[in-house]
Scaffold this motif. Sequence first.
Motif, short mmCIF file in Angstrom:
data_model
loop_
_atom_site.label_atom_id
_atom_site.label_comp_id
_atom_site.label_asym_id
_atom_site.label_seq_id
_atom_site.Cartn_x
_atom_site.Cartn_y
_atom_site.Cartn_z
N MET A 1 0.82 -1.21 0.00
CA MET A 1 0.00 0.00 0.00
C MET A 1 0.86 1.27 0.00
O MET A 1 1.17 1.86 1.03
CB MET A 1 -0.95 0.00 1.21
N GLY A 2 1.23 1.67 -1.19
CA GLY A 2 2.01 2.88 -1.42
C GLY A 2 2.13 3.05 -2.92
O GLY A 2 1.69 2.17 -3.68
N TYR A 3 2.73 4.13 -3.37
CA TYR A 3 2.90 4.35 -4.82
C TYR A 3 4.35 4.14 -5.23
O TYR A 3 5.28 4.48 -4.47
CB TYR A 3 2.46 5.75 -5.19
N ALA A 4 4.54 3.63 -6.43
CA ALA A 4 5.89 3.43 -6.95
C ALA A 4 6.53 4.75 -7.36
O ALA A 4 7.74 4.91 -7.26
CB ALA A 4 5.86 2.47 -8.14
N ASN A 5 5.72 5.70 -7.82
CA ASN A 5 6.26 6.92 -8.41
C ASN A 5 6.01 8.19 -7.59
O ASN A 5 6.25 9.29 -8.06
CB ASN A 5 5.71 7.12 -9.82
N GLU A 6 5.55 8.04 -6.35
CA GLU A 6 5.35 9.21 -5.49
C GLU A 6 5.31 8.76 -4.04
O GLU A 6 4.88 7.66 -3.72
CB GLU A 6 4.06 9.93 -5.86
N CYS A 7 5.79 9.64 -3.17
CA CYS A 7 5.72 9.35 -1.74
C CYS A 7 4.36 9.77 -1.20
O CYS A 7 3.60 10.49 -1.86
CB CYS A 7 6.83 10.09 -1.00
N GLY A 8 4.04 9.31 -0.02
CA GLY A 8 2.79 9.71 0.60
C GLY A 8 2.00 8.53 1.12
O GLY A 8 2.47 7.39 1.14
#
Length: 427
Positions: free
Chosen positions: A327-334
């Motif tokens: 549960m997170g994005y490969a191309n952005e933090c957050g």
Amino acid sequence: MNSVLIYIPNITNRAKYTFDILLKNLLGLQIKITSSVDDFTNYNEAKFSYGVAPISNELYFESTELLFEQNIDNTFFKNKTINEAFKIKKNTAFGIDIFAASFYLLSRYEEYNNCNFDFKDSILHQSKLLQQPVINQWSIELKMLLQFHFPDLQFQQNEYKIIPTFDIDRVFAFKARSITKSIAGTMKDVIKFHFLEVKKRISVLLKNSPDPFDSFDFIETCNKNIGLKTIYFLHCGNYDGVDKNVNFTNSAFKEVVQKISSSNIIGIHPSVKSISHSKLIKSELSLLQSNVQSQKIISSRQHFIKIKFPDSYHILMQNGITEDYTMGYANECGFRAGISNSYNWYDLSNETITNFIIHPFCIMESTYQYYKKNDSNAFLKDASMLSNSVKNVAGNFCFVWHNQSLSEMYEYKGWRKIYNHFLTSII
């Protein structure tokens, strides 16, 4: 006193799930839910109502429709911000319906049946809230409100926690490769004028120096020095264009697995092919488990952060996996789901609360290597910002790194030093 009674006109799984996350998981409260006006009216301790109108003059939260529906329809939510999608008509405790908004984020409602979902399409990005653990923040505001109305109410004390995770896509750069792959890799480095890497390859193959991707002793030393236990996700799929690990039956690979599994948590890092060939996960998991005797493999993180709702989780559950760290994005933090803490998955396709645990991560070093021009300064800046936001809500700061990033080779040069700076900035 740590119990709260909640009145809602229609008790649904969506409502029970959401109240559990915000009030029980994050605040440590015991909750009771009723649809009886009489029971609610006669209750003399901490309570609030959630619906289209208050019963009398109690603490009241106006509801939107989402928690009482039984379908998935993103038409209404498309291109809206949180404030636009969950605004309420009356001036109640919050300006928005935080319960419906929390459910929308936690369930990943906006992602269902979309395997190519991008962070730019998320409601949190459009609301400029992606870098904030908004659900944790809402729970704290809810706590303050409840404390004001019910001073005797007792809440749990949460603590900031760091969760280091490493994806092992390639355990070795040069070691344990076939002669064919070694020759091909050498020629590739020569063509790209990577002569230092050619020298390192030859040295490793002659057993004169350790493989540069074998950075596990460094990881263990750094993490254990500040009291952190590492979670490793091991890739054990067959070699192809995108899955490039060495053969899992190789003795050198087995030796590494046995070493790191003795005092750390091991999870599976399924191959990219397994996303569309579910039977592969079963065989890969069996291979991994056969070489990890100290623990049962129950955790996973999808390769390249590829996930499709609800199929990916259904496949993992069918194969005995009970926890996921994708549960997170490969191309952005957050915070992809708007929360920093672990939580149970709500299966929208069956409208059920599951025992499957989701562990969100908020930053990954490869995001900055591949999507942000190898900008280590931006990585350190964002890491500090994110960790501060998590500290403010006493949440979990889960991060992702890769063993090859500590190799001082190729695009990873300088990142070993960055790792030490990174750990210093988040503790």
